[in-house]
Design an enzyme around this catalytic site. Structure first.
Site, PDB file in Angstrom:
ATOM      1  N   ASN A 132       0.938  -1.261   0.033  1.00  0.00           N
ATOM      2  CA  ASN A 132      -0.021  -0.083  -0.248  1.00  0.00           C
ATOM      3  C   ASN A 132       0.703   1.172  -0.205  1.00  0.00           C
ATOM      4  O   ASN A 132       0.412   2.172  -0.501  1.00  0.00           O
ATOM      5  CB  ASN A 132      -0.895   0.043   1.316  1.00  0.00           C
ATOM      6  CG  ASN A 132      -2.182  -0.941   1.028  1.00  0.00           C
ATOM      7  OD1 ASN A 132      -2.669  -1.315  -0.074  1.00  0.00           O
ATOM      8  ND2 ASN A 132      -2.660  -1.363   2.220  1.00  0.00           N
ATOM      9  N   GLU A 238      -8.102  -0.262   5.865  1.00  0.00           N
ATOM     10  CA  GLU A 238      -7.674   0.765   5.066  1.00  0.00           C
ATOM     11  C   GLU A 238      -6.604   0.660   4.136  1.00  0.00           C
ATOM     12  O   GLU A 238      -5.609  -0.458   4.510  1.00  0.00           O
ATOM     13  CB  GLU A 238      -7.499   1.946   6.038  1.00  0.00           C
ATOM     14  CG  GLU A 238      -8.509   2.557   6.847  1.00  0.00           C
ATOM     15  CD  GLU A 238      -9.662   3.057   6.100  1.00  0.00           C
ATOM     16  OE1 GLU A 238      -9.467   3.157   4.849  1.00  0.00           O
ATOM     17  OE2 GLU A 238     -10.760   3.434   6.689  1.00  0.00           O
ATOM     18  N   CYS A 239      -6.348   1.173   3.017  1.00  0.00           N
ATOM     19  CA  CYS A 239      -5.386   0.732   2.028  1.00  0.00           C
ATOM     20  C   CYS A 239      -4.308   1.752   2.272  1.00  0.00           C
ATOM     21  O   CYS A 239      -3.246   1.829   1.640  1.00  0.00           O
ATOM     22  CB  CYS A 239      -5.783   1.182   0.742  1.00  0.00           C
ATOM     23  SG  CYS A 239      -6.283   2.819   0.228  1.00  0.00           S
ATOM     24  N   GLY A 240      -4.202   2.557   3.484  1.00  0.00           N
ATOM     25  CA  GLY A 240      -3.279   3.446   3.729  1.00  0.00           C
ATOM     26  C   GLY A 240      -3.217   5.102   3.310  1.00  0.00           C
ATOM     27  O   GLY A 240      -2.845   5.837   3.907  1.00  0.00           O
TER      28      GLY A 240
END
EC number: 1.8.4.8
Length: 244
Positions: A132, A238-240
């Site tokens: 990510n 979350e993907c970041g």
């Protein structure tokens, strides 16, 4: 509502930022999504940008914000691993809404990353976070810098996950203002907006997907699963992009 100095807010710790924005967030909670966008355009600094993953309900925020500011840059961080249906959806929405689409990618191609690191998404939480960082976080940081973004609109909603349940309308993230116009919308309101404006869900919605990211870390929803468990093997939500 008050005007804000971004440099002064960036000098504060997260707790201090939240305290400084608490009163205005209380006021923003009483406004409609459209009014929040209009308030941000009037009171927050430009340049303005809007990010989108072109996920299941992406058409809502894209339509809502671009109706008010048609030329706003729309940032897509393209990992190279999106579903074919996602790329088709991007093309359809970009054409329908006349989006000022700005695509940013990792400096290393997907093939080069796999040769260098292997399949990071199969290497636990640490591997996913590195993936990510390379494919989402660094390209987004570069997008904000390249476009001079100081106010960032995004379509997050509290209902989507526990990690988003207490997000405010307005915050500071990555050194810029971040505003979430539809943060308090539920799925019913999303459906009503799409229907009212002749917009569509992502094509994979009809196949049982509640959330769509990369092909290798997205699962179709099954009975008993939460929406959070359909992404990143349930290891994280979350993907970041929306952390930190």
């Amino acid at each position: 509502m008050a005007e804000f100095n971004l440099a002064e807010l960036n000098a504060l710790p997260k707790s201090g930022q939240a305290l400084s924005l608490a009163v205005v967030n209380g006021q923003l909670e009483t406004l409609s999504a459209e009014q929040r966008v209009e308030w941000a355009l009037e009171h927050l600094p430009g340049e303005f940008v809007l990010s989108s993953s072109f996920g299941i309900q992406a058409a809502v925020c894209l339509h809502l914000v671009t109706r008010i500011k048609p030329d706003i840059p729309v940032i897509l961080t393209d990992t190279g691993y999106l579903f074919p249906e996602t790329y088709q959806f991007i093309d359809q929405l970009a054409d329908k809404l006349k989006l000022n689409l700005q695509v940013f990618r990792a400096e290393q191609s997907p093939a080069w990353q796999e040769a260098r690191y292997g399949k990071l998404w199969e290497q636990g939480v640490e591997g996913i976070e590195k993936y990510n960082q390379i494919n989402k976080v660094e390209p987004m940081n570069r997008a904000l810098e390249t476009l001079g973004g100081q106010t960032w609109f995004a379509g997050l909603r509290r209902e989507q996950s526990g990690s988003r349940a207490h997000l405010p309308v307005l915050a500071v993230q990555r050194g810029v203002f971040k505003i979430l116009p539809i943060i308090d919308w539920d799925n019913r309101k999303i459906y009503q907006y799409l229907t009212e404006h002749g917009l569509s869900y992502h094509p994979l919605w009809e196949q049982g997907y509640l959330s769509v990211g990369d092909t290798h870390t997205t699962q179709k929803w099954e009975p008993g699963m939460s929406e959070e468990e359909t992404r990143f093997f349930g290891l994280k939500r979350e993907c970041g992009l929306h952390e930190g």
